[in-house]
Design an enzyme around this catalytic site. Structure first.
Site, short mmCIF file in Angstrom:
data_model
loop_
_atom_site.label_atom_id
_atom_site.label_comp_id
_atom_site.label_asym_id
_atom_site.label_seq_id
_atom_site.Cartn_x
_atom_site.Cartn_y
_atom_site.Cartn_z
N ASP A 140 0.86 -1.18 0.00
CA ASP A 140 0.00 0.00 0.00
C ASP A 140 0.91 1.24 0.00
OD1 ASP A 140 -2.12 1.73 0.01
OD2 ASP A 140 -3.20 0.74 1.63
C1 NOJ Z 1 -3.96 3.92 0.04
C2 NOJ Z 1 -5.15 3.02 0.18
O1 NOJ Z 1 -5.09 2.33 1.41
C3 NOJ Z 1 -5.27 1.98 -0.92
O2 NOJ Z 1 -6.50 1.33 -0.79
C4 NOJ Z 1 -5.12 2.64 -2.26
O3 NOJ Z 1 -5.29 1.68 -3.28
C5 NOJ Z 1 -3.77 3.31 -2.35
N1 NOJ Z 1 -3.68 4.33 -1.31
C6 NOJ Z 1 -3.52 3.94 -3.70
O4 NOJ Z 1 -4.28 5.09 -3.84
#
Ligand code: NOJ
Length: 795
Positions: free
Chosen positions: A299
């Site tokens: 993430d």
């Molecule tokens: C953080 C989020 O937790 C995740 O779900 C997302 O896909 C990513 N950022 C990318 O934006």
């Protein structure tokens, strides 16, 4: 022709990384979950390319940066074009559109030494350009084909924008609505969550990544993210391995079995090990047990944040993440900087980098990016009638009628009849395009949203009266929260003005008095207070909305409440004082027409709750599949040596234990009756069940009848309870469901199959098994189902 490697051969690279001993202990012979990623032809191409790559070029494939808006703290302003040209950047996120993606793709193809295409990823959560209801609402349809359709639309629109990879579906089990990300989930239940997970994957990938309108999924967030302690986002999760395997892993496993090409590792720690550096979940379970051949992306910034988890400095955490099985570093700013040196110094074997690169390249080849790297410019997006029809059809299925009690002298308020000559529409969500779009519609455009006010106006003309009633936030709250929105501060943004609540509530009361019925559209700010980093410590309506509701109810006019929110809100006062309540979530672009369909009875509501609605926030985490207690608040206390009365039992002193509206709950404009369920055999030996290897062994049947006067769709649900096991089992567990359409007076016989998958559990040795026991089996229209039969499992 697709050639599937024998399992042992496919696992060879892993074997080199992980060591022979542990490999032999877990080697399996099951077929690969994604045959494309396992194909020999594809892997030959990967290996041929890998041989030509320098160490830096390999690591470049493991690096991802955002060149658009930020969904987390930005790493830095890097020179992306130069990095792409040098082969130091293999993937980008938040670059959207044919022009923007082609721009970087040309650099990758024309300037980099090996011409490896970039993979562009993006959060496509509830549709891409066409915004559908939020995922929690889609789960409320209990219709996997709805999820598949939404994914299909998102995939083809994303692909037209140059995106071959979506960060969806989120399959985290969410049992605590304080956690803002419940909005992106399928709710609290592993069975429903798994059914939805499979459907999302199928819709995006179509079982064939090479199709020009397929995209690779990124199933997230692996794993345990939804179990954040106290519902606070990014917080630690701590649970037994039995709970992990029985509750939190099944939707991920279902998605992997459905062929998911990538997964995203989560921010949280799990039992003290950060999920983005956890070899047990990322390698042992995901790759060795499940045979996953795709890649894992971290993430946003999660690898860099491992330093804050206190498991080492930058060098150490990057090594730990890579060796644990996180192949790509999203915005963590580490892999590109600290891996090569550690390989050169012998700290990290190059085979680990090779394997991660191989996994990333497999997905790029499977998607056909080497053959078709560019996106042809297409027509500008428009919300065409076909797209609107799809969005409306899906939204129609997601609404949950929570309550529809008769009002004296009027009857039930819903559906609205011609008798309601004047209708007052009141509330801050009645006419707010941006809020109705939902929490995470990054590329959705509010201008396409038809609000409740617009749709009702079209139907009722000057019979509709309208008053906003109050703001979504008031006073200080508003000043603070306007600065912590998902996409940055919105000060100066006037989409939700903060009025003088006392005055606007008084106006709303006057408006209600002039009408025959008042419809209140209330909820929470979906853009500001739902989704990532949007945990709440309270679950009521925000701002002055509760006062508004009470003031309108006090007029004595019949009130219909439409709740618009991405999480279960606390509706206790409303449930006691408002005769009709419709949960409409965040419906997307067709919000108004779809709600109107249900208000006027053109669509009979059929949604069921995927998440328990609490009476009070203090009950959270609240879910129906609780484990038993020795001192249940209701039920059998006969084992007590004394009369415990009501004191020494598992209860709250100041509130009921039960949900206000339980899991699976949802009413209809008709009624359904259930016969006593029948079972194809009453008894089965445990050994037969174990040997059945996933095949159904018993059939449970029930007659469901529409006893009302209008057609309706019932979600028929089957729950079990294992009454005697070596490890405690939940008091109820959903094990099957079916959406059944019934004409007035019509009766249908429905059959459900049960087998080892549904009846097994994890014992203390973490073995999935069944033991001699009796299963109680209920079938009905919610988790409170009472029609019952049983199955005995004997030695
Ligand atoms: C953080 C989020 O937790 C995740 O779900 C997302 O896909 C990513 N950022 C990318 O934006």
């Amino acid at each position: 022709m697709i050639f599937i490697f024998p399992r042992t051969l496919r696992l060879l690279p892993l074997l080199l990384v992980a060591g022979l001993g542990s490999f032999l202990a877990t080697a399996q012979t099951s077929p690969a979950p994604n045959a494309q990623l396992a194909s020999k032809q594809l892997n030959d191409r990967v290996d041929a390319l890998l041989k030509k790559m320098t160490l830096e070029e390999k690591i470049g494939q493991l690096v991802q940066y955002s060149a658009g808006y930020a969904t987390g703290p930005n790493a830095s302003k890097l020179r992306y074009e130069e990095m792409v040209a040098k082969g130091q950047l293999g993937s980008m996120l938040d670059v959207v559109g044919a022009d923007a993606t082609n721009h970087y793709q040309h650099i990758a193809l024309e300037k980099s030494r090996l011409h490896i295409p970039l993979l562009f990823g993006q959060d496509v959560i509830h549709g891409h350009r066409t915004t559908f209801p939020i995922p929690l609402a889609i789960a409320a349809s209990w219709d996997p084909s709805a999820a598949e359709l939404v994914a299909r639309s998102g995939a083809s629109e994303a692909r037209a924008d140059g995106l071959a990879w979506v960060f969806s579906p989120m399959v985290d089990i969410a049992r605590d609505p304080r956690w803002g990300r419940i909005v992106e989930s399928s709710g609290e239940d592993p069975y429903l969550g798994s059914a939805m997970a499979r459907a999302w994957v199928k819709g995006y990938q179509q079982d064939d990544l090479s199709k020009p309108d397929s995209v690779a999924v990124s199933v997230k967030h692996f794993v345990g993210y939804g179990a954040a302690i106290a519902g606070r986002d990014y917080n630690a999760a701590d649970m037994s391995e039995i709970t992990l395997r029985q509750v939190y892993l099944p939707p991920f496993h279902a998605a992997v079995d459905a062929g998911a090409a990538t997964l995203m590792s989560s921010f949280n720690s799990l039992n003290g090990i950060p999920a983005s550096a956890n070899p047990f979940t990322l390698t042992e379970i995901l790759r060795r047990e499940w045979g996953f051949d795709g890649f894992v992306v971290s993430d946003w910034g999660a690898i860099g944040e491992l330093v804050n988890h206190s498991i080492g400095d930058g060098l150490t955490v990057a090594r730990k993440a890579l060796e644990a099985g996180v192949d790509m570093d999203m915005e963590g700013n580490l892999y590109g900087n600290v891996i090569a040196g550690q390989v050169r110094s012998g700290k990290i074997p190059e085979s680990v980098v090779d394997e991660a690169t191989r996994r990333v390249l497999r997905v790029k080849f499977a998607l056909g990016l080497f053959e078709h790297p560019y996106t042809p410019a297409g027509p500008a997006y428009d919300a065409t009638p076909e797209r609107r029809a799809a969005a409306r059809k899906i939204a129609d299925e997601t609404f949950v009628l929570l309550k529809n009690d008769p009002v004296e002298g009027v009857g039930t308020l819903l559906p609205l009849t011609a008798k309601a000559k004047k209708v007052a529409l009141i509330g801050p969500l009645a006419d707010d395009q941006r809020e109705l779009l939902g929490a995470w519609a990054v590329t959705g455009d509010p201008k396409y949203v038809i609000t409740l006010r617009t749709a009702l106006q079209q139907r009722l003309g000057d019979r509709l009266l309208y008053a906003p009633g109050c703001g979504l936030l008031s006073g200080e709250d508003a000043n603070v929260l306007r600065h912590v929105t998902f996409l940055g501060p919105v000060a100066g943004d006037d989409h939700s003005p903060i009025p003088d609540d006392a005055k606007t509530i008084a106006d709303a009361v006057e408006t209600a008095k002039k009408a025959d019925v008042a419809i209140l559209a209330l909820g929470e700010p979906t853009n500001w207070m739902e989704g990532e980093a949007s945990s709440r410590a309270t679950l009521g309506f925000t701002g002055a909305q509760e006062q508004l509701l009470e003031a309108v109810v006090a007029t004595g006019k019949p009130v219909i409440l439409i709740v618009l929110a991405g999480r279960p809100l606390e509706l206790k006062w409303a449930a006691a004082h408002v005769p009709a309540i419709l949960e409409a979530w965040s419906p997307g672009i067709e919000a108004g027409p779809a709600v109107t369909d249900v208000l006027f009875g053109e669509v009979n509501p059929s949604g069921k709750l995927p998440s328990s609605f609490p009476r009070a926030v203090g009950q959270e985490p609240l879910y129906y599949a609780q484990l038993p207690t020795g001192r249940p608040a209701h039920g059998d206390l006969s084992h007590f040596p004394h009369d415990a009365g009501e004191k020494f039992v598992s209860r709250y002193m100041d509130e009921e234990n039960s949900a206000l509206f339980p899991f699976g709950w949802g009413l209809s404009y008709t009624r359904f009756s259930y016969s006593k369920p029948t079972i194809s055999r009453a008894e089965i030996p445990a050994s037969e069940l174990i040997a059945s290897a996933g095949k159904p062994v018993v059939t449970v049947g029930v007659d469901v009848k529409n006893t009302g006067s209008v057609a309706g769709t019932e979600v028929v649900q089957l729950y079990i309870r294992n009454t005697s096991a070596s490890v405690e089992q939940p008091v109820r567990e959903l094990k099957s469901f079916a959406r059944v359409q019934l004409a007035p007076g019509e009766k249908k016989h429905i059959e459900f199959s049960l087998g080892f998958e549904e009846l097994s559990f994890y014992n203390a040795d973490l073995k999935q098994t069944v033991e001699p026991t009796t299963y109680r089996i209920w079938i009905g229209g919610s988790s409170l189902a009472t029609a019952e039969t049983s199955l005995h499992v004997v030695e």
